[in-house]
Design a protein around this motif. Structure first.
Motif, PDB file in Angstrom:
ATOM      1  N   TYR A 163       0.781  -1.225   0.000  1.00 45.63           N
ATOM      2  CA  TYR A 163       0.000   0.000   0.000  1.00 45.63           C
ATOM      3  C   TYR A 163       0.821   1.287   0.000  1.00 45.63           C
ATOM      4  O   TYR A 163       0.292   2.346  -0.292  1.00 45.63           O
ATOM      5  N   ARG A 164       2.103   1.277   0.378  1.00 49.24           N
ATOM      6  CA  ARG A 164       2.910   2.489   0.468  1.00 49.24           C
ATOM      7  C   ARG A 164       3.539   2.841  -0.867  1.00 49.24           C
ATOM      8  O   ARG A 164       3.803   1.963  -1.670  1.00 49.24           O
ATOM      9  N   TYR A 165       3.781   4.168  -1.085  1.00 50.43           N
ATOM     10  CA  TYR A 165       4.287   4.629  -2.373  1.00 50.43           C
ATOM     11  C   TYR A 165       5.751   5.033  -2.277  1.00 50.43           C
ATOM     12  O   TYR A 165       6.087   6.207  -2.296  1.00 50.43           O
ATOM     13  N   ASP A 166       6.583   4.064  -2.139  1.00 51.79           N
ATOM     14  CA  ASP A 166       8.033   4.249  -2.143  1.00 51.79           C
ATOM     15  C   ASP A 166       8.613   3.218  -3.096  1.00 51.79           C
ATOM     16  O   ASP A 166       8.254   2.046  -3.047  1.00 51.79           O
ATOM     17  N   ILE A 167       9.517   3.646  -3.955  1.00 54.47           N
ATOM     18  CA  ILE A 167      10.124   2.736  -4.930  1.00 54.47           C
ATOM     19  C   ILE A 167      11.617   2.607  -4.655  1.00 54.47           C
ATOM     20  O   ILE A 167      12.314   3.610  -4.452  1.00 54.47           O
ATOM     21  N   ALA A 168      12.073   1.372  -4.629  1.00 51.34           N
ATOM     22  CA  ALA A 168      13.505   1.096  -4.537  1.00 51.34           C
ATOM     23  C   ALA A 168      14.053   0.978  -5.950  1.00 51.34           C
ATOM     24  O   ALA A 168      13.524   0.213  -6.761  1.00 51.34           O
ATOM     25  N   MET A 169      15.090   1.729  -6.263  1.00 49.20           N
ATOM     26  CA  MET A 169      15.723   1.659  -7.592  1.00 49.20           C
ATOM     27  C   MET A 169      17.086   0.998  -7.426  1.00 49.20           C
ATOM     28  O   MET A 169      18.014   1.581  -6.863  1.00 49.20           O
ATOM     29  N   LEU A 170      17.196  -0.238  -7.898  1.00 45.92           N
ATOM     30  CA  LEU A 170      18.412  -1.027  -7.735  1.00 45.92           C
ATOM     31  C   LEU A 170      19.445  -0.617  -8.773  1.00 45.92           C
ATOM     32  O   LEU A 170      19.196  -0.686  -9.980  1.00 45.92           O
ATOM     33  N   ALA A 171      20.606  -0.180  -8.311  1.00 44.76           N
ATOM     34  CA  ALA A 171      21.673   0.263  -9.217  1.00 44.76           C
ATOM     35  C   ALA A 171      23.021  -0.043  -8.593  1.00 44.76           C
ATOM     36  O   ALA A 171      23.145  -0.175  -7.378  1.00 44.76           O
ATOM     37  N   LYS A 183       6.997 -11.605  -5.058  1.00 43.00           N
ATOM     38  CA  LYS A 183       6.345 -12.389  -4.012  1.00 43.00           C
ATOM     39  C   LYS A 183       5.827 -11.504  -2.884  1.00 43.00           C
ATOM     40  O   LYS A 183       4.875 -11.870  -2.188  1.00 43.00           O
ATOM     41  N   GLU A 184       6.454 -10.345  -2.695  1.00 43.03           N
ATOM     42  CA  GLU A 184       6.005  -9.407  -1.672  1.00 43.03           C
ATOM     43  C   GLU A 184       4.814  -8.570  -2.145  1.00 43.03           C
ATOM     44  O   GLU A 184       4.295  -7.743  -1.403  1.00 43.03           O
ATOM     45  N   GLY A 185       4.372  -8.765  -3.358  1.00 42.61           N
ATOM     46  CA  GLY A 185       3.246  -8.017  -3.885  1.00 42.61           C
ATOM     47  C   GLY A 185       3.611  -6.634  -4.369  1.00 42.61           C
ATOM     48  O   GLY A 185       2.747  -5.759  -4.497  1.00 42.61           O
ATOM     49  N   MET A 186       4.880  -6.397  -4.647  1.00 42.77           N
ATOM     50  CA  MET A 186       5.344  -5.090  -5.099  1.00 42.77           C
ATOM     51  C   MET A 186       5.150  -4.925  -6.606  1.00 42.77           C
ATOM     52  O   MET A 186       5.057  -5.904  -7.345  1.00 42.77           O
ATOM     53  N   VAL A 187       5.097  -3.671  -7.054  1.00 43.47           N
ATOM     54  CA  VAL A 187       5.134  -3.384  -8.487  1.00 43.47           C
ATOM     55  C   VAL A 187       6.594  -3.495  -8.922  1.00 43.47           C
ATOM     56  O   VAL A 187       7.462  -2.836  -8.341  1.00 43.47           O
ATOM     57  N   VAL A 188       6.877  -4.323  -9.920  1.00 44.46           N
ATOM     58  CA  VAL A 188       8.257  -4.640 -10.274  1.00 44.46           C
ATOM     59  C   VAL A 188       8.523  -4.413 -11.757  1.00 44.46           C
ATOM     60  O   VAL A 188       7.794  -4.908 -12.611  1.00 44.46           O
ATOM     61  N   ILE A 189       9.547  -3.636 -12.051  1.00 44.94           N
ATOM     62  CA  ILE A 189      10.107  -3.497 -13.396  1.00 44.94           C
ATOM     63  C   ILE A 189      11.630  -3.505 -13.237  1.00 44.94           C
ATOM     64  O   ILE A 189      12.162  -2.608 -12.611  1.00 44.94           O
ATOM     65  N   TYR A 245       9.427  -1.331   0.679  1.00 46.35           N
ATOM     66  CA  TYR A 245       9.008  -0.502  -0.451  1.00 46.35           C
ATOM     67  C   TYR A 245       7.738  -1.051  -1.107  1.00 46.35           C
ATOM     68  O   TYR A 245       7.340  -2.193  -0.893  1.00 46.35           O
ATOM     69  N   ASP A 246       7.133  -0.182  -1.928  1.00 41.72           N
ATOM     70  CA  ASP A 246       5.954  -0.581  -2.706  1.00 41.72           C
ATOM     71  C   ASP A 246       6.332  -1.083  -4.091  1.00 41.72           C
ATOM     72  O   ASP A 246       5.554  -1.795  -4.719  1.00 41.72           O
ATOM     73  N   GLY A 247       7.474  -0.641  -4.586  1.00 41.56           N
ATOM     74  CA  GLY A 247       7.865  -1.026  -5.932  1.00 41.56           C
ATOM     75  C   GLY A 247       9.361  -1.197  -6.054  1.00 41.56           C
ATOM     76  O   GLY A 247      10.132  -0.702  -5.220  1.00 41.56           O
ATOM     77  N   LEU A 248       9.771  -1.915  -7.084  1.00 43.24           N
ATOM     78  CA  LEU A 248      11.191  -2.124  -7.374  1.00 43.24           C
ATOM     79  C   LEU A 248      11.435  -1.790  -8.838  1.00 43.24           C
ATOM     80  O   LEU A 248      10.760  -2.306  -9.735  1.00 43.24           O
ATOM     81  N   PHE A 249      12.406  -0.920  -9.068  1.00 43.21           N
ATOM     82  CA  PHE A 249      12.798  -0.535 -10.427  1.00 43.21           C
ATOM     83  C   PHE A 249      14.268  -0.899 -10.582  1.00 43.21           C
ATOM     84  O   PHE A 249      15.138  -0.327  -9.930  1.00 43.21           O
ATOM     85  N   ILE A 250      14.554  -1.866 -11.442  1.00 43.56           N
ATOM     86  CA  ILE A 250      15.928  -2.358 -11.589  1.00 43.56           C
ATOM     87  C   ILE A 250      16.642  -1.570 -12.676  1.00 43.56           C
ATOM     88  O   ILE A 250      16.262  -1.602 -13.843  1.00 43.56           O
ATOM     89  N   ARG A 251      17.687  -0.881 -12.290  1.00 46.43           N
ATOM     90  CA  ARG A 251      18.538  -0.130 -13.214  1.00 46.43           C
ATOM     91  C   ARG A 251      19.968  -0.646 -13.121  1.00 46.43           C
ATOM     92  O   ARG A 251      20.920   0.095 -12.981  1.00 46.43           O
ATOM     93  N   GLU A 300       3.802   5.405 -14.997  1.00 47.20           N
ATOM     94  CA  GLU A 300       3.349   4.017 -15.134  1.00 47.20           C
ATOM     95  C   GLU A 300       3.457   3.285 -13.796  1.00 47.20           C
ATOM     96  O   GLU A 300       2.579   2.490 -13.440  1.00 47.20           O
ATOM     97  N   PHE A 301       4.529   3.555 -13.049  1.00 47.85           N
ATOM     98  CA  PHE A 301       4.625   2.993 -11.701  1.00 47.85           C
ATOM     99  C   PHE A 301       3.433   3.458 -10.855  1.00 47.85           C
ATOM    100  O   PHE A 301       2.810   2.662 -10.149  1.00 47.85           O
ATOM    101  N   LEU A 302       3.136   4.760 -10.922  1.00 52.77           N
ATOM    102  CA  LEU A 302       2.033   5.310 -10.140  1.00 52.77           C
ATOM    103  C   LEU A 302       0.710   4.655 -10.519  1.00 52.77           C
ATOM    104  O   LEU A 302      -0.103   4.308  -9.645  1.00 52.77           O
ATOM    105  N   ARG A 303       0.478   4.490 -11.809  1.00 56.48           N
ATOM    106  CA  ARG A 303      -0.758   3.846 -12.266  1.00 56.48           C
ATOM    107  C   ARG A 303      -0.884   2.439 -11.699  1.00 56.48           C
ATOM    108  O   ARG A 303      -1.952   2.031 -11.208  1.00 56.48           O
ATOM    109  N   ARG A 304       0.214   1.690 -11.724  1.00 55.25           N
ATOM    110  CA  ARG A 304       0.170   0.314 -11.226  1.00 55.25           C
ATOM    111  C   ARG A 304       0.014   0.271  -9.710  1.00 55.25           C
ATOM    112  O   ARG A 304      -0.682  -0.603  -9.168  1.00 55.25           O
ATOM    113  N   LEU A 305       0.653   1.200  -9.016  1.00 52.33           N
ATOM    114  CA  LEU A 305       0.507   1.273  -7.569  1.00 52.33           C
ATOM    115  C   LEU A 305      -0.934   1.588  -7.177  1.00 52.33           C
ATOM    116  O   LEU A 305      -1.492   0.997  -6.236  1.00 52.33           O
TER     117      LEU A 305
END
Length: 494
Positions: A193-201, A267-273, A243-249, A480-485
């Motif tokens: 439910y929270r709107y924080d995205i982890a960006m893996l880099a 598996k955690e139910g996050m929005v993932v790209i 986090y709510d989402g994961l963005f892999i960079r 697009e992340f926001l829309r999916r969240l």
């Protein structure tokens, strides 16, 4: 209607059981796709090993590319290789082991049991066996326990059919018969439910998919629409659920931490790209070729080479003509790709590549001055680039020791200015993969348009891919992340 296919590495592995039309040798399954028609094909992969890029690994890989339901999946194979996942995925089980283990084992320091499709002959461990199988669906698993102060799981390993005793073969046969009659189901995703995205880099990566300016632009674009984007590294795995989402960079691969992050996030139910399914489909060129071929999409003429298949190698020049391009399955940024122009070069290059993989991709050589790259997000074309070949070289990236530059030039243009047939082909290619963020590489000449590959983690560098859209490119991705969240929060399925 369902069709069951049981794949064994050697015919002798099935020698203790009655002959069956359902049983297929691994080499035959790899070489001759099984026509599904309207049937649902369920594959049980009983190869002796699922080693990365080995025969057993490719059976599961190509089964998924062909739309077959397979056990173990490539995701399961990779999860079993990651020791760190044991405690994370089944952390509550270790506390229960003491009451499950047989009494009277006071002096026992290690202990192991076999699990066949989630069942074991140790009835006191039946619940444990089912939970482990639900986490790691694999035909035969060996659970190994160790005791220091308390009992805990030491290892979860796949086991081969050929290693079983007569009594164990009977137990396996009974479990196989029972399992093959059940429906295959996926675990339900949990909500976030929270709107924080982890960006893996990785700040130390030599050729990252996004440079520092681009990463900063993603952060700023997220904040503009109410999303906090935090750059994380591979050591932040334990924090992922915050986090709510994961963005892999970071350049993805299914045998490193990027796939593990994506798998855990999903598996955690996050929005993932990039989602783990897209990583799986795009990072292996053998899989991708089989997938595109099954969708009847145009690609360069291609043959699959098998280790120790000298006849196939000898026929290759007649089938493709020289020059021939050889590719390892999981290369990126033009690495692991060799162009050969003689029989001698072909044999040497093949020998070198087969040191690392059981299968090699061989393709006709198509010279063009540039490759098209069409960026696609959620099934819509996002940007269009032309990547020119490195000066004096046949690839975009030149990794040679004497190369004067790493890559060729580029030209970024509006999607509407790219050839419509190129854009349409790119969209068809990604439709067979998913709804994530992709970069489709294509070649175009006077005769045809072909897909070279689909990248699940396309380059988005400040000053290159954003040359036309500017900051709007980063904003569109964050939107697009926001829309999916939002859809996930409202319980709306995509």
């Amino acid at each position: 209607m369902s069709r069951l296919v049981i794949v064994v590495e050697k015919a002798s592995d099935w020698g203790s059981y009655y002959p069956s039309d359902n049983v297929v040798a691994a080499q035959d399954y790899l070489k001759e796709p099984i026509a599904a028609d309207d049937e649902r094909v369920q594959v049980i992969n009983l190869c002796r090993s699922y080693k990365y890029l080995g025969i057993g690994y490719y059976v599961s890989l190509l089964a998924e590319a062909r739309g077959h339901k397979v056990i173990p999946s490539v995701r399961t194979i990779n999860d079993l290789r990651k020791r760190a996942l044991y405690g994370l995925d089944i952390e509550d089980l270790n506390q229960k082991l003491t009451k499950f283990l047989p009494e009277g084992g006071r002096d026992t320091t290690d202990f192991g049991v076999l699990v066949y499709f989630g069942e074991t002959s140790y009835t006191t461990l039946s619940d444990l066996a089912r939970q482990v199988f639900d986490t790691f669906p694999c035909p035969i698993l060996r659970l190994e326990f160790e005791r220091e102060k308390v009992w805990q799981i030491a290892a979860i390993k796949p086991a081969g059919l050929h290693t079983l005793t007569d009594q164990q073969e009977d137990s396996f046969a009974a479990s196989l018969d029972k399992f093959s009659k059940k429906l295959w189901r996926r675990p339900r995703a949990r909500k976030a439910y929270r709107y924080d995205i982890a960006m893996l880099a990785d700040p130390n990566e030599a050729m990252p998919p996004s440079n520092k300016r681009a990463l900063k632009s993603f952060v700023e674009a997220g904040r503009e629409i109410g999303i906090e984007v935090e750059i994380i590294g591979k050591n932040d795995y334990s924090r992922l659920a915050e986090y709510d989402g994961l963005f892999i960079r970071e350049t993805t691969a299914i045998d490193n931490h990027t796939y593990r992050f994506a798998n855990k996030a999903e598996k955690e139910g996050m929005v993932v790209i990039d989602d783990p399914g897209s990583i799986l489909k795009c990072t292996n060129k053998i899989y991708l070729h089989d997938l595109l071929k099954s969708r009847k999409l145009a690609t360069p003429k291609t043959e699959i080479l098998y280790r120790d298949d000298a006849k196939k190698l000898a026929e290759l020049p007649d089938q493709l003509g020289f020059p021939i391009v050889l590719k390892i399955p999981d290369g990126s940024f033009s690495r692991g790709i060799v162009k050969v122009e003689t029989v001698e070069e072909l044999k040497k290059a093949a020998d070198d590549l087969f040191q690392h993989t059981a299968l090699v991709l061989a393709q006709e050589f198509m010279f063009t001055e540039f490759d098209w790259r069409i960026g696609v997000l959620d099934g819509q074309a996002l940007y269009a680039c032309q990547y020119f070949m490195s000066r004096g070289h046949w690839q975009i990236y030149n990794h040679g020791a004497n190369a004067t530059q790493k890559s060729g030039g580029f030209k970024t243009l509006p999607v509407r200015d790219a050839p419509s047939e190129v854009v349409k082909l790119a969209l068809k290619a990604t439709a067979s993969i998913g709804d994530g963020l992709y970069g489709v590489d294509l070649k175009q000449n006077s005769e045809r348009n072909v897909v070279i590959e689909v990248n699940d983690n396309p380059s988005i560098d400040a000053g290159v891919e954003d040359d036309y859209l500017g900051e709007d490119l980063y904003r569109r991705i964050m939107e697009e992340f926001l829309r999916r969240l939002e859809r996930k929060r409202l319980g709306i399925a995509d």
